[in-house]
Design a protein around this motif. Structure first.
Motif, PDB file in Angstrom:
ATOM      1  N   MET A  62       0.789  -1.174   0.032  1.00 27.30           N
ATOM      2  CA  MET A  62       0.063   0.070   0.032  1.00 27.30           C
ATOM      3  C   MET A  62       0.777   1.214  -0.072  1.00 27.30           C
ATOM      4  O   MET A  62       2.113   1.147   0.504  1.00 27.30           O
ATOM      5  CB  MET A  62      -0.907   0.075   1.137  1.00 27.30           C
ATOM      6  CG  MET A  62      -0.136   0.315   2.351  1.00 27.30           C
ATOM      7  SD  MET A  62      -1.446   0.559   3.829  1.00 27.30           S
ATOM      8  CE  MET A  62      -2.402  -1.128   3.876  1.00 27.30           C
ATOM      9  N   GLN A  64       0.455   5.884  -0.082  1.00 28.27           N
ATOM     10  CA  GLN A  64      -0.069   7.004   0.124  1.00 28.27           C
ATOM     11  C   GLN A  64       0.176   8.075  -1.094  1.00 28.27           C
ATOM     12  O   GLN A  64      -0.501   9.081  -1.180  1.00 28.27           O
ATOM     13  CB  GLN A  64      -0.184   7.779   1.380  1.00 28.27           C
ATOM     14  CG  GLN A  64      -0.711   6.882   2.221  1.00 28.27           C
ATOM     15  CD  GLN A  64      -0.584   7.460   3.816  1.00 28.27           C
ATOM     16  OE1 GLN A  64      -0.465   8.751   4.007  1.00 28.27           O
ATOM     17  NE2 GLN A  64      -0.385   6.779   4.842  1.00 28.27           N
ATOM     18  N   SER A  75      -6.252   5.228   1.020  1.00 28.30           N
ATOM     19  CA  SER A  75      -5.233   4.404   1.683  1.00 28.30           C
ATOM     20  C   SER A  75      -4.614   4.555   2.821  1.00 28.30           C
ATOM     21  O   SER A  75      -4.269   3.731   3.545  1.00 28.30           O
ATOM     22  CB  SER A  75      -3.832   4.357   0.637  1.00 28.30           C
ATOM     23  OG  SER A  75      -3.990   3.907  -0.479  1.00 28.30           O
ATOM     24  N   HIS A 359      -4.665  -0.966  -8.002  1.00 26.56           N
ATOM     25  CA  HIS A 359      -4.893  -0.177  -6.341  1.00 26.56           C
ATOM     26  C   HIS A 359      -5.875  -0.994  -5.429  1.00 26.56           C
ATOM     27  O   HIS A 359      -5.963  -0.656  -4.650  1.00 26.56           O
ATOM     28  CB  HIS A 359      -5.323   0.859  -6.631  1.00 26.56           C
ATOM     29  CG  HIS A 359      -4.576   1.835  -7.539  1.00 26.56           C
ATOM     30  ND1 HIS A 359      -5.076   3.020  -8.196  1.00 26.56           N
ATOM     31  CD2 HIS A 359      -3.202   1.899  -7.936  1.00 26.56           C
ATOM     32  CE1 HIS A 359      -4.337   3.477  -9.126  1.00 26.56           C
ATOM     33  NE2 HIS A 359      -3.104   2.955  -8.881  1.00 26.56           N
ATOM     34  N   GLN A 362      -5.119  -2.513  -1.697  1.00 31.36           N
ATOM     35  CA  GLN A 362      -5.067  -1.339  -0.773  1.00 31.36           C
ATOM     36  C   GLN A 362      -6.189  -0.410  -0.647  1.00 31.36           C
ATOM     37  O   GLN A 362      -6.376   0.023   0.474  1.00 31.36           O
ATOM     38  CB  GLN A 362      -3.779  -0.639  -1.010  1.00 31.36           C
ATOM     39  CG  GLN A 362      -3.854   0.156  -2.486  1.00 31.36           C
ATOM     40  CD  GLN A 362      -2.625   1.111  -2.760  1.00 31.36           C
ATOM     41  OE1 GLN A 362      -2.219   2.084  -2.012  1.00 31.36           O
ATOM     42  NE2 GLN A 362      -2.022   0.454  -3.757  1.00 31.36           N
ATOM     43  N   GLN A 363      -7.175  -0.538  -1.630  1.00 31.15           N
ATOM     44  CA  GLN A 363      -8.120   0.336  -1.662  1.00 31.15           C
ATOM     45  C   GLN A 363      -9.564  -0.298  -0.958  1.00 31.15           C
ATOM     46  O   GLN A 363     -10.579   0.073  -0.769  1.00 31.15           O
ATOM     47  CB  GLN A 363      -8.528   0.880  -2.932  1.00 31.15           C
ATOM     48  CG  GLN A 363      -7.526   1.825  -3.263  1.00 31.15           C
ATOM     49  CD  GLN A 363      -8.030   2.809  -4.422  1.00 31.15           C
ATOM     50  OE1 GLN A 363      -8.831   2.426  -5.128  1.00 31.15           O
ATOM     51  NE2 GLN A 363      -7.455   4.038  -4.546  1.00 31.15           N
TER      52      GLN A 363
END
Length: 405
Positions: A62, A64, A75, A359, A362-363
């Motif tokens: 993950m 940011q 995130s 993504h 992590q989302q």
């Protein structure tokens, strides 16, 4: 798909979730955790071995470092959820204590134009509370002396809540707890979606095993197959499978410190695995759409392109041995590389949860939470995900995300 199908226990459900990998499982868990939701949930997964799903092929990291504030905050919630999962899951002592192994992501820019993108993105990230640092080539070399930096202009790294996490454990507990709370998972496949006579709502789904299941609301959580699922309802969705290759390798001379998940300007990325082992990812330069069941490796890609790039950036990686390799899929949103969520404006009980473009893992905590809020309350109670709603596709109103790997 595995060679069996399971029939559902009922002929009608309040929510049918099509796709039981990380997005579907997260949504099911958050529904089961909402005290205001008292409906019945069916999760239909075509292969409960999950052998070929994107969740099983992820890097399980993950970050940011995004170019939009909403993606940063999504995130940040993921990091909080992972680090406090036992608390989120009601203090269940069986739930493992997890953490984020925060070795950070290192974006490397070799042009002033790319460096300016990193500077612009850092402003967004800092405003959202991220800890992103910009590093000169000299600062990169001082902190990570194994990189070749003579062609670099700038680096960007965040060492707080960026790195590896146990995605498989979170996925397992989403499914385990939601089942215990009454969510029904079956191995089957939705082969048709039927609208009501007015064409304004999904009325039912038909399963491969023949059952017709009435549903109050339907969630499309089918990853790289999302466009195929939408098409059954007569909807267009700009999501397609894009092949992503992964190699795990051992280095004859391991690095003397953790390797951040390094994004070379070429797009090749590599990260720490531990014990002198590393994980690398890349895709073909042309990056075409592929069939959803195409998982063939391109063996020449490693020898001809990826390994030379690695060895040029990190000379210690000239002597390495590949120990595992596989191909997986991104569910690529070709419109703007961002999630597509929320209801269809003309088919209000068809809910999108698609197009995460790499993504997704992590989302998943924030997206599952938000989708469950929408299903239960008709509105978001935490993060407002409405900028990602499908209506922006119809309006040709993209939300550009610059930080796509």
């Amino acid at each position: 798909m595995a060679g069996r199908t399971e029939a559902p226990n009922r002929a009608s459900y309040d929510v049918v979730i099509v796709g039981g990998a990380i997005m579907g499982a997260s949504t099911a868990w958050f529904l089961s955790d909402d005290k205001d939701f008292d409906g019945r949930v069916l999760v239909v997964e075509r292969d409960t071995s999950y052998q070929f799903c994107s969740t099983a092929h992820t890097n399980s990291c993950m970050r940011q470092q995004f170019s939009t504030e909403l993606n940063v905050r999504i995130s940040q919630f993921a990091a909080d959820f992972v680090k406090n999962m036992r608390s989120y899951m009601g203090g269940d002592a069986r739930v493992p204590a997890l953490s984020v192994r925060a070795f950070g992501y290192m974006y490397l820019a070799d042009t002033e134009e790319f460096a300016e993108v990193l500077r612009r993105n850092q402003k967004v990230q800092l405003a959202a509370g991220a800890a992103t640092e910009l590093l000169t080539p000299e600062e990169i070399a001082a902190a990570y002396p194994f990189y070749r930096v003579d062609d670099l202009v700038l680096g960007s790294i965040n060492r707080v809540d960026e790195g590896y996490w146990e995605g498989a454990a979170v996925f397992d507990w989403f499914r385990r707890q939601s089942r215990e709370r009454g969510v029904e998972y079956i191995e089957n496949e939705v082969v048709a979606i039927t609208r009501n006579a007015a064409g304004t709502r999904v009325e039912s789904v038909t399963l491969k095993s023949g059952e017709v299941i009435a549903c109050g609301q339907l969630v499309n959580a089918t990853g790289p197959r999302a466009a195929l699922t939408a098409r059954m309802a007569g909807l267009d969705l700009p999501v397609e499978p894009r092949k992503r290759y992964t190699w795990v390798f051992k280095a004859a001379q391991p690095l003397d410190r953790d390797l951040p998940l390094t994004i070379d300007p070429s797009g090749v990325h590599v990260r720490e695995n531990g014990g002198g082992s590393y994980q690398c990812g890349a895709h073909e330069v042309a990056d075409p759409a592929v069939a959803p069941d195409d998982f063939d490796m391109d063996f020449a890609l490693w020898e001809d392109r990826v390994w030379p790039i690695l060895a040029a950036r990190i000379p210690q990686f000239e002597a390495i041995k590949v120990t595992a390799q596989w191909a997986g899929h991104y569910a690529m949103n070709t419109f703007d590389h961002n999630a597509i969520t929320g209801p269809h404006p003309e088919l209000a009980n068809f809910i999108f949860l698609n197009g995460f473009s790499g993504h997704g893992l992590q989302q998943s905590p924030a997206m599952g939470r938000g989708t469950a809020e929408w299903l239960t309350h008709g509105a978001y109670r935490t993060l407002d995900l409405s900028p990602f709603h499908y209506d922006r596709i119809l309006a040709r109103r993209p939300i550009t995300e610059d930080a796509v790997i």
